[in-house]
Scaffold this motif. Structure first.
Motif, PDB file in Angstrom:
ATOM      1  N   ARG A  42       0.809  -1.219   0.000  1.00  8.60           N
ATOM      2  CA  ARG A  42       0.000   0.000   0.000  1.00  8.60           C
ATOM      3  C   ARG A  42       0.845   1.273   0.000  1.00  8.60           C
ATOM      4  NH1 ARG A  42      -1.702   3.617   3.491  1.00  8.60           N
ATOM      5  NH2 ARG A  42      -3.785   4.488   3.325  1.00  8.60           N
ATOM      6  N   ALA A  43       1.734   1.431   0.979  1.00  8.79           N
ATOM      7  CA  ALA A  43       2.529   2.661   1.109  1.00  8.79           C
ATOM      8  C   ALA A  43       3.465   2.837  -0.090  1.00  8.79           C
ATOM      9  CB  ALA A  43       3.321   2.645   2.415  1.00  8.79           C
ATOM     10  N   HIS A  44       4.091   1.761  -0.517  1.00  5.24           N
ATOM     11  CA  HIS A  44       4.998   1.829  -1.663  1.00  5.24           C
ATOM     12  C   HIS A  44       4.219   2.222  -2.930  1.00  5.24           C
ATOM     13  CE1 HIS A  44       8.518   1.015  -4.061  1.00  5.24           C
ATOM     14  NE2 HIS A  44       7.845   0.162  -4.817  1.00  5.24           N
ATOM     15  N   ARG A  47       3.467   5.999  -2.936  1.00  8.07           N
ATOM     16  CA  ARG A  47       4.672   6.771  -3.278  1.00  8.07           C
ATOM     17  C   ARG A  47       5.014   6.663  -4.764  1.00  8.07           C
ATOM     18  NH1 ARG A  47       6.428   4.526   1.502  1.00  8.07           N
ATOM     19  NH2 ARG A  47       7.570   2.888   0.389  1.00  8.07           N
ATOM     20  N   THR A  56      -1.642  11.531  -5.797  1.00  6.08           N
ATOM     21  CA  THR A  56      -1.898  10.249  -5.161  1.00  6.08           C
ATOM     22  C   THR A  56      -2.984   9.496  -5.925  1.00  6.08           C
ATOM     23  OG1 THR A  56      -3.621  11.116  -3.707  1.00  6.08           O
ATOM     24  CG2 THR A  56      -1.332  11.201  -2.882  1.00  6.08           C
TER      25      THR A  56
END
Length: 134
Positions: A42-44, A47, A56
Motif C-alpha cells: 500500500r505505502a509503496h 509513493r 496520489t
C-alpha cells in the motif's frame, strides 16, 4: 533483470492500476485494491503512483470522477445529487467540496455557466497545466 527492465515493469504495473481507475471510477475503489493490481504494498504503491503521475491514487480517482461530473452537469439535466452518485461519490458534501477544490467553483455554479464558450477551461486546470514541475 536490469534496472531499465525493472523500471519498465514498475511502470506497466502502475499503468494497470491507473487504467483500473479510468475504467472503474464509478465503483468503490480503495488504495489496497489498487495496490494489489499493481502488485505492490500500500505505502509503496502510493509513493510510486505519486512519483509517476504527480498525484496520489485517491486524488487521481477523485479528479477522474469530477471530470465525468463536469460533462454530465454540462450536457444533461440530471440533478447535482444524481450526478454525484453516478460518478461514484457517496456523499453530496464530499462531492461538492472536491468539485470546488478541483474546478474552482461549485457544481451548481459550474452548471449555471454552461453557456460559456466550449473552449472554457476552469482556472484551476490552467494553473495546474502551467505550473513549473519539480
Amino acid at each position: 533483470m536490469t534496472w531499465v527492465e525493472a523500471q519498465e515493469e514498475r511502470n506497466r504495473r502502475l499503468l494497470r492500476a491507473r487504467d483500473a481507475i479510468d475504467v472503474h471510477y464509478r465503483e468503490r475503489l480503495d488504495v489496497p485494491r489498487l495496490a494489489r493490481i499493481a502488485l505492490m504494498g500500500r505505502a509503496h504503491f502510493i509513493r510510486e503512483f505519486k512519483a509517476a503521475f504527480g498525484e496520489t491514487p485517491h486524488r487521481y480517482l477523485q479528479r477522474r470522477r469530477v471530470e465525468r461530473a463536469m460533462y454530465l452537469l454540462r450536457w444533461t439535466d440530471r440533478t447535482v445529487t444524481d450526478v454525484c452518485m453516478e460518478v461514484g461519490f457517496t456523499s453530496l458534501g464530499t462531492f461538492t467540496r472536491t468539485f470546488g477544490e478541483i474546478v474552482g467553483e461549485s457544481p451548481t455554479r459550474y452548471r449555471a455557466g454552461a453557456d460559456r464558450p466550449d473552449g472554457f477551461v476552469p482556472g484551476s486546470f490552467t494553473m495546474r497545466w502551467t505550473r513549473p514541475s519539480g
